[in-house]
Design a protein around this motif. Structure first.
Motif, PDB file in Angstrom:
ATOM      1  N   MET A 285       0.856  -1.180   0.000  1.00  0.00           N
ATOM      2  CA  MET A 285       0.000   0.000   0.000  1.00  0.00           C
ATOM      3  C   MET A 285       0.896   1.236   0.000  1.00  0.00           C
ATOM      4  O   MET A 285       1.940   1.261   0.673  1.00  0.00           O
ATOM      5  CB  MET A 285      -0.908   0.027   1.226  1.00  0.00           C
TER       6      MET A 285
ATOM      7  N   HIS B 243     -12.195  12.649   4.567  1.00  0.00           N
ATOM      8  CA  HIS B 243     -12.748  12.205   3.286  1.00  0.00           C
ATOM      9  C   HIS B 243     -14.264  12.174   3.339  1.00  0.00           C
ATOM     10  O   HIS B 243     -14.949  12.629   2.419  1.00  0.00           O
ATOM     11  CB  HIS B 243     -12.221  10.827   2.899  1.00  0.00           C
TER      12      HIS B 243
ATOM     13  N   ASP C 101      -1.677  11.683   2.624  1.00  0.00           N
ATOM     14  CA  ASP C 101      -0.911  10.620   3.275  1.00  0.00           C
ATOM     15  C   ASP C 101      -1.800   9.431   3.583  1.00  0.00           C
ATOM     16  O   ASP C 101      -2.997   9.586   3.848  1.00  0.00           O
ATOM     17  CB  ASP C 101      -0.292  11.136   4.572  1.00  0.00           C
ATOM     18  N   LEU C 102      -1.197   8.249   3.552  1.00  0.00           N
ATOM     19  CA  LEU C 102      -1.884   7.037   3.984  1.00  0.00           C
ATOM     20  C   LEU C 102      -1.147   6.470   5.177  1.00  0.00           C
ATOM     21  O   LEU C 102       0.093   6.463   5.163  1.00  0.00           O
ATOM     22  CB  LEU C 102      -1.943   6.002   2.852  1.00  0.00           C
ATOM     23  N   PRO C 103      -1.836   5.974   6.228  1.00  0.00           N
ATOM     24  CA  PRO C 103      -3.276   5.771   6.321  1.00  0.00           C
ATOM     25  C   PRO C 103      -4.086   7.054   6.106  1.00  0.00           C
ATOM     26  O   PRO C 103      -3.670   8.137   6.497  1.00  0.00           O
ATOM     27  CB  PRO C 103      -3.474   5.235   7.741  1.00  0.00           C
ATOM     28  N   LEU C 104      -5.250   6.866   5.509  1.00  0.00           N
ATOM     29  CA  LEU C 104      -6.101   7.969   5.086  1.00  0.00           C
ATOM     30  C   LEU C 104      -6.819   8.616   6.261  1.00  0.00           C
ATOM     31  O   LEU C 104      -7.215   7.937   7.222  1.00  0.00           O
ATOM     32  CB  LEU C 104      -7.137   7.426   4.086  1.00  0.00           C
TER      33      LEU C 104
ATOM     34  N   ARG D  43       1.824   7.713   0.377  1.00  0.00           N
ATOM     35  CA  ARG D  43       1.191   8.974   0.031  1.00  0.00           C
ATOM     36  C   ARG D  43       0.819   8.954  -1.452  1.00  0.00           C
ATOM     37  O   ARG D  43       1.351   8.163  -2.232  1.00  0.00           O
ATOM     38  CB  ARG D  43       2.070  10.179   0.356  1.00  0.00           C
TER      39      ARG D  43
ATOM     40  N   ALA E   6      -8.516   8.062  -1.479  1.00  0.00           N
ATOM     41  CA  ALA E   6      -7.351   8.941  -1.452  1.00  0.00           C
ATOM     42  C   ALA E   6      -7.240   9.756  -2.733  1.00  0.00           C
ATOM     43  O   ALA E   6      -6.856  10.938  -2.700  1.00  0.00           O
ATOM     44  CB  ALA E   6      -6.080   8.117  -1.244  1.00  0.00           C
TER      45      ALA E   6
ATOM     46  N   THR F  63      -9.708   2.420  -0.113  1.00  0.00           N
ATOM     47  CA  THR F  63      -8.864   3.480   0.423  1.00  0.00           C
ATOM     48  C   THR F  63      -8.082   4.170  -0.688  1.00  0.00           C
ATOM     49  O   THR F  63      -7.905   5.400  -0.672  1.00  0.00           O
ATOM     50  CB  THR F  63      -7.893   2.908   1.475  1.00  0.00           C
ATOM     51  N   LEU F  64      -7.639   3.414  -1.688  1.00  0.00           N
ATOM     52  CA  LEU F  64      -6.921   4.010  -2.811  1.00  0.00           C
ATOM     53  C   LEU F  64      -7.815   4.978  -3.581  1.00  0.00           C
ATOM     54  O   LEU F  64      -7.396   6.086  -3.928  1.00  0.00           O
ATOM     55  CB  LEU F  64      -6.384   2.923  -3.739  1.00  0.00           C
TER      56      LEU F  64
ATOM     57  N   GLU G  10      -9.880   9.307   7.257  1.00  0.00           N
ATOM     58  CA  GLU G  10     -11.196   8.848   6.810  1.00  0.00           C
ATOM     59  C   GLU G  10     -12.303   9.837   7.149  1.00  0.00           C
ATOM     60  O   GLU G  10     -13.256  10.000   6.375  1.00  0.00           O
ATOM     61  CB  GLU G  10     -11.485   7.466   7.404  1.00  0.00           C
TER      62      GLU G  10
ATOM     63  N   LYS H 257      -9.022  -1.916   1.415  1.00  0.00           N
ATOM     64  CA  LYS H 257      -7.723  -1.509   0.871  1.00  0.00           C
ATOM     65  C   LYS H 257      -7.866  -0.821  -0.490  1.00  0.00           C
ATOM     66  O   LYS H 257      -7.360   0.282  -0.691  1.00  0.00           O
ATOM     67  CB  LYS H 257      -6.802  -2.719   0.769  1.00  0.00           C
TER      68      LYS H 257
END
Length: 390
Positions: free
Chosen positions: A201, A358, A350-353, A204, A338, A334-335, A355, A331
């Motif tokens: 994953m 968003h 940045d990831l982790p997002l 960023r 993002a 999330t992409l 949430e 997963k």
């Protein structure tokens, strides 16, 4: 349990497809005993198609409470996947959801928590994980055959959709109806395969989504995203629904070579030694490491949806490991989340997002969407193709 009794929630295009597979006898140990749909026309279709062999219900609650089923296949609109799954887990059901897992990661995380608390089997219909090409790619990456992954490029633009397609339902290509465009509707399989085959994953991402490009729609239909990984690898993901003709080319480069998947074929350009090792010993200015071109033989056709249904059935009855655990749906989502957030904020994400951020940004777009989700009483007046369609 000798047989797993399935009930399908939503029998639109996808739900009816699952129904046809389950009633064909192709899935060992599985039997379809019930379906439900809020649209009368869909219920009428089920009665005409299956007669009295399958019970037909108006809603999931009555179907689950009937005692006729052990597992549900959720094939409803995107926003409803987590809601239906959580309610089914609460009543002791095994759950197989259609893709995407949901529209926003926060919602899907709540579903994953409900699944874990239930102790029931939870799967997602990532049928492309059954494709021998992508299984082989994953195997070759994880075994170290191409060395350390350095670069991933995927051009996936063979999703051509006309204005007539978008005009076929008032909910289509709207923030209120679908929660996104090509990323949430056409690309969930690709976004899943991107991280599943590589096992990585990003840390960023910077994305550029174009909304309504060459089409009169609210949501994104042309996307270019750039991602960076902890090991220094990079990725570019490009997708569109207005390219004609489109392309589907996945390229993964590593320290021991490069793999390309295109036109249902896999080619491996294999270096005889690690690139770093060659570079360290080489003294010639324009030299390059020896490379062999290898055509990887096909392992046969993909079992697609039937493969996922069989695997899920075997997981419940026999304890077979799931190819596509439902918890992993977050997963790929999330992409896409993002990519949306990066575009909305016009900057790196940045990831982790984040949430919550968003969700807040998505809600702004839902509030101004041309499509607002109808009340239960008014649902019957909406287009009858709302469930499980692309």
């Amino acid at each position: 349990m000798k047989q797993l009794r399935y009930g399908i929630i939503g029998i639109g295009n996808m739900g009816s497809g699952h129904a046809n597979i389950l009633t064909s006898g192709a899935i060992k140990g599985a039997v379809l005993t019930a379906v439900c749909d809020g649209f009368e026309s869909k219920r009428d279709w089920a009665r005409e198609k299956f007669g009295d062999k399958i019970a037909v219900f108006e809603n999931a609650e009555s179907m689950i409470d009937s005692g006729l089923i052990d597992a549900v296949v959720v094939a409803t609109p995107h926003y409803d996947h987590p809601t239906e799954a959580i309610e089914a887990f609460a009543k002791g059901m095994h759950v197989l959801i259609e893709k995407p897992a949901g529209v926003y990661a926060k919602q899907v995380r709540e579903m994953n928590e409900a699944a874990a608390a239930s102790g029931k089997t939870f799967g997602i219909v990532y049928n492309q994980r059954m494709n021998p090409l992508y299984q082989k790619l994953r195997e070759m990456i994880q075994s170290g055959e191409i060395g350390e992954v350095r670069r991933i490029n995927w051009i996936i633009t063979n999703w051509y959709r006309t204005q007539a397609y978008y005009d076929s339902g008032t909910w289509r290509a709207t923030w209120g109806g679908e929660g996104g465009g090509v990323l949430i509707n056409q690309c969930p399989h690709n976004l899943d395969l991107w991280q599943w085959t590589t096992g990585m994953m990003p840390i960023r991402m910077r994305a550029f989504c174009q909304f309504g490009k060459n089409r009169n729609i609210e949501v994104e239909n042309d996307v270019t995203a750039y991602a960076e990984y902890e090991n220094g690898a990079t990725a570019v993901f490009i997708t569109s629904t207005s390219d004609a003709p489109g392309t589907n080319r996945l390229e993964v480069s590593g320290s021991r070579g490069k793999i390309v998947i295109e036109n249902d074929k896999m080619t491996f350009w294999r270096l005889r030694e690690e690139e770093a090792a060659f570079n360290a010993r080489n003294t010639e200015p324009f030299a390059s490491p020896e490379c062999w071109k290898i055509d990887i033989p096909s392992s046969g056709p993909s079992p697609e949806h039937a493969g996922i249904l069989q695997n899920f059935t075997d997981a419940v009855l026999l304890g077979t490991p799931l190819v596509a655990p439902g918890e992993e749906g977050i997963k790929g989502l999330t992409l896409s989340n993002a990519m949306h957030l990066s575009t909305w904020l016009d900057g790196w994400v940045d990831l982790p997002l984040d949430e919550a951020l968003h969700e807040a940004e998505l809600n702004k777009r839902i509030a101004s969407s041309t499509y607002q989700k109808p009340s239960t009483a008014a649902a019957e007046t909406k287009p009858a193709d709302l469930t499980g369609t692309f």
